[in-house]
Design a protein around this motif. Structure first.
Motif, PDB file in Angstrom:
ATOM      1  N   THR A 220      10.338 -27.428 -25.814  1.00 44.56           N
ATOM      2  CA  THR A 220      11.110 -28.039 -24.521  1.00 44.56           C
ATOM      3  C   THR A 220       9.851 -28.394 -23.874  1.00 44.56           C
ATOM      4  OG1 THR A 220      11.997 -26.370 -23.084  1.00 44.56           O
ATOM      5  CG2 THR A 220      13.084 -26.393 -25.115  1.00 44.56           C
ATOM      6  N   ASP A 221      10.702 -29.725 -23.079  1.00 47.85           N
ATOM      7  CA  ASP A 221       9.506 -29.918 -22.198  1.00 47.85           C
ATOM      8  C   ASP A 221      10.572 -29.650 -20.701  1.00 47.85           C
ATOM      9  OD1 ASP A 221      11.960 -31.311 -21.386  1.00 47.85           O
ATOM     10  OD2 ASP A 221      11.028 -33.751 -21.632  1.00 47.85           O
ATOM     11  N   ALA A 222       9.614 -30.070 -19.832  1.00 50.43           N
ATOM     12  CA  ALA A 222      10.089 -29.187 -18.259  1.00 50.43           C
ATOM     13  C   ALA A 222      11.762 -28.987 -18.093  1.00 50.43           C
ATOM     14  CB  ALA A 222       9.240 -29.397 -17.059  1.00 50.43           C
ATOM     15  N   ALA A 223      12.367 -30.057 -18.338  1.00 50.95           N
ATOM     16  CA  ALA A 223      13.833 -30.149 -18.052  1.00 50.95           C
ATOM     17  C   ALA A 223      14.008 -29.730 -19.294  1.00 50.95           C
ATOM     18  CB  ALA A 223      14.098 -32.152 -18.393  1.00 50.95           C
ATOM     19  N   ASP A 224      14.237 -28.993 -19.781  1.00 53.78           N
ATOM     20  CA  ASP A 224      14.416 -28.000 -20.945  1.00 53.78           C
ATOM     21  C   ASP A 224      15.299 -28.707 -22.842  1.00 53.78           C
ATOM     22  OD1 ASP A 224      14.526 -25.706 -20.193  1.00 53.78           O
ATOM     23  OD2 ASP A 224      15.967 -25.702 -18.567  1.00 53.78           O
ATOM     24  N   VAL A 225      14.417 -30.788 -22.727  1.00 55.24           N
ATOM     25  CA  VAL A 225      15.097 -30.921 -23.525  1.00 55.24           C
ATOM     26  C   VAL A 225      14.252 -30.742 -25.299  1.00 55.24           C
ATOM     27  CG1 VAL A 225      14.600 -33.391 -24.767  1.00 55.24           C
ATOM     28  CG2 VAL A 225      15.714 -32.739 -22.240  1.00 55.24           C
ATOM     29  N   ALA A 226      14.392 -30.855 -25.754  1.00 58.30           N
ATOM     30  CA  ALA A 226      13.894 -30.648 -26.986  1.00 58.30           C
ATOM     31  C   ALA A 226      12.355 -31.396 -27.588  1.00 58.30           C
ATOM     32  CB  ALA A 226      14.031 -29.982 -28.821  1.00 58.30           C
ATOM     33  N   VAL A 227      10.958 -31.345 -27.597  1.00 58.21           N
ATOM     34  CA  VAL A 227      10.572 -31.780 -28.319  1.00 58.21           C
ATOM     35  C   VAL A 227      10.262 -31.107 -29.221  1.00 58.21           C
ATOM     36  CG1 VAL A 227       8.001 -32.165 -27.793  1.00 58.21           C
ATOM     37  CG2 VAL A 227       9.478 -31.513 -26.128  1.00 58.21           C
TER      38      VAL A 227
END
Length: 293
Positions: A220-227
């Motif tokens: 995830t990125d720093a905002a907890d969005v899946a990558v």
């Protein structure tokens, strides 16, 4: 956003591409294609031509390539590899798509196939086509790839372009009783700079018993969005060290999550684990399983 540890994002383009006049230098151009993750079971397209349009059109590829975009969630394919083109600034890139099909899940858990035609060559053997997949003029005028920076500037000896085809947003079910789907590609493109990566390892601590082949790593990125999509852990060397890798990441802060298919794991360091990717660098995260339930 590209695979081979240095790549770019994929976009589809149409219309006219403008190139600065009087250009005498050339650039070797490579285009890599990938897919943002989505819920469709299969999304197969045939790209019959890739070109830069404008005053001096350049055909980058005229050999058809058929690919299931879903296989590119964590990797890429080289759509154009080292083609020499005039250096300069181009406003657009064009992909001519001559056929496609998608396989989507129905409410009862079954799947249905929608294709550009019932005899599309990319269909799997024995496929039953439930309905039409409409592709407005893509086989004639082509798909437009809009560059992230508004234009494609080719300079220097070599450049790599990453085109990202977002399957989850590029196909929609038409309203009404038509039973058809429509292809409306969401594609972005940009010149790849120095991307980075993350290598993940996992090992068992003393006395711990667990099948790490049933676990996966995700990002995830720093905002907890899946990558990207989760990557299964594998032990190619059969040495007890299970590995997963994430490539072509933009520099920045991420979190690595290690998840078992069943049960719970106690890890050192704890998961999610924060990691910073630097330009051109590869970060490493080494998990040890200290307990498993």
């Amino acid at each position: 956003m590209l695979r081979i540890k240095l790549s770019a994002v994929l976009s589809l383009a149409l219309a006219a591409a403008a190139c600065d006049g009087g250009v005498s230098e050339t650039t070797s151009l490579t285009i890599k294609l990938k897919d943002a993750p989505g819920d469709i079971h299969a999304a197969v397209v045939t790209i019959s031509e890739v070109n830069l349009a404008g005053e001096n059109p350049v055909v980058l590829r005229d050999e058809p390539a058929t690919v299931d975009l879903l296989t590119l969630a964590n990797t890429t394919m080289d759509l154009v590899d080292g083609v020499t083109v005039p250096s300069g600034v181009y406003s657009q890139l064009r992909f001519v798509i001559t056929g496609a099909y998608i396989e989507v899940e129905n409410e009862d858990g079954s799947t249905s196939i929608y294709a550009s035609s019932s005899d599309y060559e990319g269909l799997p053997d024995g496929a039953v086509v439930a309905g039409e997949l409409r592709m407005p003029s893509f086989s004639q005028s082509g798909l437009k790839v809009t560059m992230a920076d508004g234009a494609l500037e080719l300079s220097g000896d070599e450049q790599i372009l990453l085109v990202d085809f977002d399957v989850s947003q590029s196909f929609g079910h038409l309203a009404g009783q038509s039973g058809a789907w429509v292809m409306h590609p969401v594609i972005t493109g940009g010149v790849l700079g120095l991307s980075g990566g993350i290598d993940v390892t996992a090992t068992l601590g003393d006395g711990v018993t667990f099948d790490l082949a049933t676990a996966s790593a995700s990002l995830t990125d720093a905002a907890d969005v899946a990558v990207g999509s989760p990557v299964a852990l594998t032990d190619a060397d059969l040495n007890g060290v299970f590995e997963a890798s994430f490539d072509l990441l933009a520099p920045g802060d991420y979190k690595v999550v290690l998840t078992p298919a069943a049960g719970t794991l106690t890890l050192d360091p704890a998961s999610p684990h924060p990691v910073t990717v630097t330009s051109g660098g590869t970060a490493t995260v080494n998990f040890t399983v200290t307990a498993a339930n």
